[in-house]
Design an enzyme around this catalytic site. Structure first.
Site, PDB file in Angstrom:
ATOM      1  N   GLU A  72      85.867  52.168  35.328  1.00 16.12           N
ATOM      2  CA  GLU A  72      85.123  50.951  34.970  1.00 16.12           C
ATOM      3  C   GLU A  72      83.668  51.219  34.612  1.00 16.12           C
ATOM      4  O   GLU A  72      82.909  50.284  34.365  1.00 16.12           O
ATOM      5  CB  GLU A  72      85.212  49.923  36.102  1.00 16.12           C
ATOM      6  CG  GLU A  72      84.912  50.468  37.473  1.00 16.12           C
ATOM      7  CD  GLU A  72      85.242  49.478  38.591  1.00 16.12           C
ATOM      8  OE1 GLU A  72      85.253  48.254  38.334  1.00 16.12           O
ATOM      9  OE2 GLU A  72      85.495  49.927  39.716  1.00 16.12           O
ATOM     10  N   ARG A 130      92.869  47.730  46.422  1.00 16.90           N
ATOM     11  CA  ARG A 130      91.580  48.343  46.088  1.00 16.90           C
ATOM     12  C   ARG A 130      90.714  48.353  47.339  1.00 16.90           C
ATOM     13  O   ARG A 130      90.604  47.346  48.037  1.00 16.90           O
ATOM     14  CB  ARG A 130      90.879  47.559  44.978  1.00 16.90           C
ATOM     15  CG  ARG A 130      89.562  48.177  44.523  1.00 16.90           C
ATOM     16  CD  ARG A 130      88.961  47.421  43.355  1.00 16.90           C
ATOM     17  NE  ARG A 130      88.531  46.074  43.710  1.00 16.90           N
ATOM     18  CZ  ARG A 130      88.080  45.174  42.835  1.00 16.90           C
ATOM     19  NH1 ARG A 130      88.047  45.484  41.548  1.00 16.90           N
ATOM     20  NH2 ARG A 130      87.707  43.978  43.221  1.00 16.90           N
ATOM     21  N   ARG A 177      92.270  42.491  45.608  1.00 14.05           N
ATOM     22  CA  ARG A 177      90.839  42.582  45.913  1.00 14.05           C
ATOM     23  C   ARG A 177      90.646  42.409  47.419  1.00 14.05           C
ATOM     24  O   ARG A 177      90.545  41.287  47.914  1.00 14.05           O
ATOM     25  CB  ARG A 177      90.072  41.516  45.141  1.00 14.05           C
ATOM     26  CG  ARG A 177      90.291  41.574  43.621  1.00 14.05           C
ATOM     27  CD  ARG A 177      89.552  40.447  42.913  1.00 14.05           C
ATOM     28  NE  ARG A 177      89.777  40.446  41.485  1.00 14.05           N
ATOM     29  CZ  ARG A 177      90.733  39.738  40.867  1.00 14.05           C
ATOM     30  NH1 ARG A 177      91.545  38.972  41.585  1.00 14.05           N
ATOM     31  NH2 ARG A 177      90.879  39.795  39.561  1.00 14.05           N
ATOM     32  N   ARG A 224      78.239  39.379  31.227  1.00 18.70           N
ATOM     33  CA  ARG A 224      79.097  38.327  30.682  1.00 18.70           C
ATOM     34  C   ARG A 224      78.855  36.988  31.349  1.00 18.70           C
ATOM     35  O   ARG A 224      79.327  35.958  30.857  1.00 18.70           O
ATOM     36  CB  ARG A 224      80.561  38.725  30.795  1.00 18.70           C
ATOM     37  CG  ARG A 224      81.065  38.941  32.195  1.00 18.70           C
ATOM     38  CD  ARG A 224      82.362  39.736  32.179  1.00 18.70           C
ATOM     39  NE  ARG A 224      82.813  40.057  33.524  1.00 18.70           N
ATOM     40  CZ  ARG A 224      83.818  39.426  34.129  1.00 18.70           C
ATOM     41  NH1 ARG A 224      84.457  38.477  33.496  1.00 18.70           N
ATOM     42  NH2 ARG A 224      84.186  39.763  35.336  1.00 18.70           N
ATOM     43  N   ASN A 264      87.102  44.394  32.692  1.00 22.62           N
ATOM     44  CA  ASN A 264      85.943  43.497  32.732  1.00 22.62           C
ATOM     45  C   ASN A 264      84.642  44.274  32.891  1.00 22.62           C
ATOM     46  O   ASN A 264      83.692  44.116  32.112  1.00 22.62           O
ATOM     47  CB  ASN A 264      86.085  42.495  33.884  1.00 22.62           C
ATOM     48  CG  ASN A 264      87.260  41.557  33.689  1.00 22.62           C
ATOM     49  OD1 ASN A 264      87.898  41.549  32.646  1.00 22.62           O
ATOM     50  ND2 ASN A 264      87.552  40.773  34.700  1.00 22.62           N
ATOM     51  N   ASP A 265      84.575  45.113  33.926  1.00 23.81           N
ATOM     52  CA  ASP A 265      83.347  45.878  34.165  1.00 23.81           C
ATOM     53  C   ASP A 265      83.130  46.948  33.103  1.00 23.81           C
ATOM     54  O   ASP A 265      81.988  47.196  32.683  1.00 23.81           O
ATOM     55  CB  ASP A 265      83.374  46.525  35.554  1.00 23.81           C
ATOM     56  CG  ASP A 265      82.701  45.638  36.611  1.00 23.81           C
ATOM     57  OD1 ASP A 265      81.969  44.713  36.211  1.00 23.81           O
ATOM     58  OD2 ASP A 265      82.902  45.878  37.804  1.00 23.81           O
ATOM     59  N   HIS A 318      88.528  26.663  45.334  1.00 22.37           N
ATOM     60  CA  HIS A 318      89.835  26.361  45.923  1.00 22.37           C
ATOM     61  C   HIS A 318      90.556  25.264  45.149  1.00 22.37           C
ATOM     62  O   HIS A 318      91.787  25.293  45.013  1.00 22.37           O
ATOM     63  CB  HIS A 318      89.668  25.947  47.381  1.00 22.37           C
ATOM     64  CG  HIS A 318      89.616  27.111  48.315  1.00 22.37           C
ATOM     65  ND1 HIS A 318      89.181  27.005  49.620  1.00 22.37           N
ATOM     66  CD2 HIS A 318      89.958  28.416  48.144  1.00 22.37           C
ATOM     67  CE1 HIS A 318      89.249  28.203  50.194  1.00 22.37           C
ATOM     68  NE2 HIS A 318      89.701  29.056  49.331  1.00 22.37           N
ATOM     69  N   CYS A 339      93.716  46.528  34.127  1.00 21.97           N
ATOM     70  CA  CYS A 339      93.655  45.207  34.753  1.00 21.97           C
ATOM     71  C   CYS A 339      92.412  44.488  34.251  1.00 21.97           C
ATOM     72  O   CYS A 339      91.508  45.092  33.684  1.00 21.97           O
ATOM     73  CB  CYS A 339      93.637  45.321  36.276  1.00 21.97           C
ATOM     74  SG  CYS A 339      92.294  46.309  36.944  1.00 21.97           S
TER      75      CYS A 339
END
Length: 756
Positions: free
Chosen positions: A605, A507, A471, A639, A628-629, A364, A676
């Site tokens: 992905e 998603r 997400r 990663r 990313n995936d 945060h 993305c």
């Protein structure tokens, strides 16, 4: 030898300082091998020289003074070859370099081995002896083994700044110490270190039977009320600089304090026989332990929020006022585990940077720092933060580095970079509302990835054209139970309404892998290849249907919602999901909601989806690559694992060819293709993505301006030429270097980092 090796390692690792560890190592190696000299040379990359930093047998006065050029002598040869060199008479070797200060004239036998960490040569470890001889295989193996241990020690010293300090001494002048962490918020901040510490210790609060249970509960209620008011005031103080969505971070704190949740739990502990302070400690420790035990990084970060609240309530129970730190005009706020409230307490206009010993880019405090545009570095765990109080500090939020007591030249350089940053930010603001169109007319959609309400206004302020990835698992992860359909509807409605009429892609629930729900435990040996994403929700259609119905109800009157299915590996999964989506649509329509059937998309992905992209495109309205995936699965690289993270690069030739195949397959079916993830927001990659043919890019809000700038300053024709060039290259390193050079030649190098 194994016993000796173990003893040396044990003694070295328990040394008081880095220089002590080096001294111990050279002495113990010389004794173990019964040789007359052992020395360590470390590589000074800035000057291209190997520096003698420890020796047993050479002239001790030469330590930190002898510097061997990187391409000279046997030391340089060991580094060049990156393998041991064993010579019976070094004086006869053509690369022998005589250094008068060393006092090594008598030594003939030479064995040197490189010190390598993550494929980088850090230095050279050598042993020498007067009589000519070749060291045997066991001696060579012994030295190589110790070199691997030395590499880890040097890497640790580099992270803590001890290596930089040692190298400073070798030049006889002081340079700045550098600590490395994780970029939390981009930018460069300069100022004075102000270290804050938790004033109270929950762990030391004892259990005690209350004299009056109701009186203790009243004390608790009063403490909670005081903290609520303090947080409200902090939130209001930020009002002039932050929109309401960012202040929603403080709403999270208020929700945690709600008497129906944490307050009731503490009150129950009081009724069970513990005083208010002990009951508070029980509840806070229970929540912290549960959160810190989770594999999910985002949830572990929430433990910091719980701890911060617990300390604030404890302070009220103990009737203590928190001592306000002495903030400087340009404060670099430093702490072991900072919370959003710590940032909010710094007087307006005084916060120049943030350094946290723990935490990540998902915490945060990092989210708030990005919203406040305050350069931040997280996870600087090796820094001795108490030593940073009052020191001049430079925070590099791009590279995740903290410079302590910088020299004049470094200060001047960073001041220049700050001015360049300001100039670039002003230029990016000027084009914020302009479309992302190449010079030859190719339009690219720019969307954002998000998962928190606090990101909404940042995204809108950046000029995003919509949400390319929301997400939905974040609200699930933040609770200790499944959110109800109505709770979900409210969250989705706020998002859809904020962006309307811009499109928003939701998603469906993507948990499992690195995102287990605390109330829906999944224990697997290999979670990334296990029960996750669409696999879970299809196995639990009640969860899937509840979420889809909430999404559809939230879209009424707006109709800007899209739905995306994660972790698809087979067309049968899409067929089943579509059946459930149509079922949910019919049910919501029957409830009286006037809605349209949303567009449905699939995330590409995993490798199997790459080769079935056209079959998938036939079934849905759009495809979106999860870079990313996809990179992780194609390269078989975790990663988040530091041992192999250097192998992870989305500009790998295999990844680029997979992207080309996906776009070609999708466009053959006339479908919109987006991407993305980190790659979409990488200025180095954007020209390649244009050439490959992506219709839109979705990224973090902080990247939107820079990516728009690149797109508006290049042509698709030039991008296609660059793509053709890199497809003939065989490594990600070559491709990345080529693209960075192309950006610099186009006058866009400062988009990677100011000053380039």
């Amino acid at each position: 030898m194994l016993t000796i090796l173990r003893h040396i390692i044990q003694e070295v690792t328990s040394a008081q300082s880095f220089s002590d560890a080096l001294e111990i190592m050279v002495k113990r190696i010389a004794n173990a091998l019964a040789t007359q000299a052992c020395s360590i040379f470390l590589l000074d990359r800035h000057h291209g020289e190997y520096v003698l930093v420890a020796t047993q047998g050479l002239n001790p006065k030469a330590v930190n003074k002898i510097r061997v050029p990187i391409n000279k002598g046997l030391i340089g040869l060991v580094g060049e070859r990156e393998e041991p060199i064993n010579i019976d008479d070094a004086t006869k070797h053509p690369r022998f370099l005589h250094v008068a200060e060393a006092g090594e004239e008598a030594y003939r036998a030479f064995l040197g081995t490189p010190v390598i960490y993550h494929r980088q040569v850090l230095g050279v470890l050598i042993v020498q002896q007067e009589e000519p001889r070749r060291y045997d295989e066991s001696e060579e193996a012994f030295l190589v083994t110790l070199a691997t241990q030395l590499a880890a020690i040097i890497a640790h010293a580099e992270a803590t700044g001890a290596l930089a300090e040692l190298m400073e001494n070798s030049k006889g002048k002081r340079h700045d110490l550098v600590y490395s962490g994780v970029p939390g918020a981009p930018g460069i901040g300069m100022g004075t270190g102000v270290v804050i510490y938790p004033p109270y210790d929950l762990d030391s609060v004892p259990d005690r039977e209350p004299d009056n249970i109701e009186a203790e509960i009243e004390l608790l209620d009063a403490a909670f009320a005081t903290v609520r008011e303090d947080l409200r005031q902090l939130s209001e103080r930020l009002y002039p600089t932050l929109p309401s969505e960012e202040r929603a971070l403080f709403d999270v704190y208020q929700r945690i304090l709600d008497s129906a949740d944490l307050g009731k739990e503490v009150a129950d502990n009081i009724r069970a026989g513990n005083w208010a302070q002990g009951a508070l400690r029980q509840s806070i420790q229970t929540h912290v332990r549960r959160l810190e035990s989770l594999d999910n990084e985002y949830m572990r970060e929430r433990a910091v929020d719980i701890k911060d609240l617990g300390l604030r309530v404890l302070a009220c129970l103990q009737k203590n006022n928190r001592i306000t730190p002495q903030y400087s005009e340009k404060t670099i706020l430093i702490g072991e585990a900072l919370a959003p409230t710590d940032l909010a307490e710094v007087p307006e206009g005084c916060l120049a940077g943030v350094v946290s010993a723990s935490g990540s880019g998902n915490s945060h405090v990092a989210i708030l720092a990005r919203a406040m545009k305050v350069p931040t570095v997280m996870g600087v765990g090796e820094a001795q933060i108490h030593d940073l109080q009052g020191k001049e500090i430079i925070v590099d939020g791009y590279y995740g580095q903290v410079h302590v007591s910088p020299g004049l030249s470094l200060r001047t350089e960073f001041e220049r970079l700050i001015q360049e940053e300001k100039k670039l930010d002003a230029e990016l603001d000027e084009i914020r509302d302009l479309p992302a169109v190449t010079k030859d007319g190719q339009r690219i959609g720019l969307l954002v990835n998000t998962g928190l309400g606090a990101d909404i206004s940042i995204s809108l302020a950046a000029g995003a054209e919509g949400v390319g990835l929301y997400r939905t698992e974040i609200p699930f992860l933040m609770r200790d139970r499944f959110p109800s359909g109505e709770e979900q509807r409210i969250i989705y409605r706020q998002l859809l309404a904020s962006f309307a009429p811009r499109p928003v892609i939701l998603r469906t629930l993507d948990v499992g892998g690195d995102k287990p729900l605390p109330y829906f435990p999944i224990k697997e040996d290999n979670p990334f290849l296990g029960w996750r994403g669409i696999r879970i929700t299809l196995d639990h259609p009640e969860i899937f249907l509840s979420q889809i119905r909430a999404m559809m109800r939230a879209s009424e009157g707006l109709n800007n919602m899209r739905v995306m299915l994660p972790m698809i590996t087979d067309v049968t999964e899409v067929d089943e999901a579509l059946r459930l989506l149509k079922k949910a649509y019919a049910e919501v329509r029957d409830e009286g909601y006037d809605i349209e059937m949303p567009q449905i998309g699939v995330m590409i992905e995993v490798p199997s989806a790459v080769y079935q992209a056209r079959a998938l495109a036939k079934r849905v309205d759009f495809l979106s690559v999860g870079s990313n995936d996809l990179t992780q699965y194609l390269l078989a690289v975790d990663r988040n694992n530091p041992r192999v993270a250097n192998l992870y690069d989305a500009l790998h030739p295999a990844v680029l060819r997979a992207l080309i195949q996906i776009v070609e397959s999708g466009h053959q079916e006339g479908k919109h293709i987006s991407i993305c993830g980190e790659l979409a927001g990488d200025p180095v990659a954007v020209m390649l993505l244009i050439a490959i043919g992506f219709d839109s890019l979705s990224m973090n809000a902080s990247s939107v301006g820079r990516i728009r700038w690149v797109i508006r300053h290049v042509t698709k024709k030039k991008s296609a030429k660059l793509l053709h060039e890199v497809l003939s290259m065989e490594s990600a390193v070559m491709i990345r270097c080529h693209m960075e050079l192309a950006l610099e030649r186009a006058g866009l190098g400062n988009l990677i980092r100011a000053g380039r």
